[in-house]
Design a protein around this motif. Sequence first.
Motif, PDB file in Angstrom:
ATOM      1  N   VAL A 257      86.621 -27.237 -22.586  1.00  0.00           N
ATOM      2  CA  VAL A 257      87.030 -26.045 -23.323  1.00  0.00           C
ATOM      3  C   VAL A 257      86.361 -26.074 -24.694  1.00  0.00           C
ATOM      4  O   VAL A 257      86.319 -27.124 -25.347  1.00  0.00           O
ATOM      5  N   ALA A 258      85.835 -24.938 -25.114  1.00  0.00           N
ATOM      6  CA  ALA A 258      85.166 -24.850 -26.415  1.00  0.00           C
ATOM      7  C   ALA A 258      86.114 -25.278 -27.533  1.00  0.00           C
ATOM      8  O   ALA A 258      87.308 -24.987 -27.501  1.00  0.00           O
ATOM      9  N   ASP A 259      85.562 -25.990 -28.521  1.00  0.00           N
ATOM     10  CA  ASP A 259      86.345 -26.463 -29.655  1.00  0.00           C
ATOM     11  C   ASP A 259      85.496 -26.371 -30.911  1.00  0.00           C
ATOM     12  O   ASP A 259      84.329 -26.796 -30.908  1.00  0.00           O
ATOM     13  N   ASP A 260      86.062 -25.808 -31.975  1.00  0.00           N
ATOM     14  CA  ASP A 260      85.312 -25.618 -33.220  1.00  0.00           C
ATOM     15  C   ASP A 260      84.850 -26.933 -33.831  1.00  0.00           C
ATOM     16  O   ASP A 260      83.754 -27.016 -34.384  1.00  0.00           O
ATOM     17  N   LYS A 261      85.652 -27.973 -33.752  1.00  0.00           N
ATOM     18  CA  LYS A 261      85.307 -29.259 -34.379  1.00  0.00           C
ATOM     19  C   LYS A 261      84.413 -30.126 -33.488  1.00  0.00           C
ATOM     20  O   LYS A 261      83.428 -30.688 -33.943  1.00  0.00           O
ATOM     21  N   TRP A 262      84.768 -30.249 -32.207  1.00  0.00           N
ATOM     22  CA  TRP A 262      84.097 -31.197 -31.315  1.00  0.00           C
ATOM     23  C   TRP A 262      83.045 -30.554 -30.407  1.00  0.00           C
ATOM     24  O   TRP A 262      82.362 -31.262 -29.675  1.00  0.00           O
ATOM     25  N   GLY A 263      82.931 -29.245 -30.434  1.00  0.00           N
ATOM     26  CA  GLY A 263      81.987 -28.557 -29.555  1.00  0.00           C
ATOM     27  C   GLY A 263      82.624 -28.214 -28.229  1.00  0.00           C
ATOM     28  O   GLY A 263      82.620 -27.080 -27.790  1.00  0.00           O
ATOM     29  N   GLU A 264      83.193 -29.219 -27.588  1.00  0.00           N
ATOM     30  CA  GLU A 264      83.884 -29.049 -26.319  1.00  0.00           C
ATOM     31  C   GLU A 264      84.891 -30.185 -26.191  1.00  0.00           C
ATOM     32  O   GLU A 264      84.631 -31.305 -26.637  1.00  0.00           O
ATOM     33  N   VAL A 265      86.041 -29.913 -25.624  1.00  0.00           N
ATOM     34  CA  VAL A 265      87.051 -30.942 -25.391  1.00  0.00           C
ATOM     35  C   VAL A 265      87.564 -30.815 -23.963  1.00  0.00           C
ATOM     36  O   VAL A 265      87.554 -29.736 -23.385  1.00  0.00           O
TER      37      VAL A 265
END
Length: 93
Positions: free
Chosen positions: A72-80
């Motif tokens: 799932v897209a994540d602002d901090k990690w790119g994807e989680v």
Amino acid sequence: YWNRPQATAESYADSSWFRSGDMGCQDDEGFLFVSDRIKDMIISGGENVYPAEVEAAIAELSAVASVAVIGVADDKWGEVPRAIVTLREGQSL
């Protein structure tokens, strides 16, 4: 893909169909079933996370009937990774 225009372009077939990386089938009634992933790795904060390994660990829990792990897209990690879990009847976690 964030700042990867070439990878983004490669994700589309005929400039209109998005290739999600999921594999599945459609039954005679029109229901879609996702059965596997072509892209079997999630890159999270520069670390490689393999959904099958996370799924296997979660599936060891006796309350779990089935599990699927997706990126799932994540602002901090790119994807989680995110787990979608179905529990056995009468069970809770």
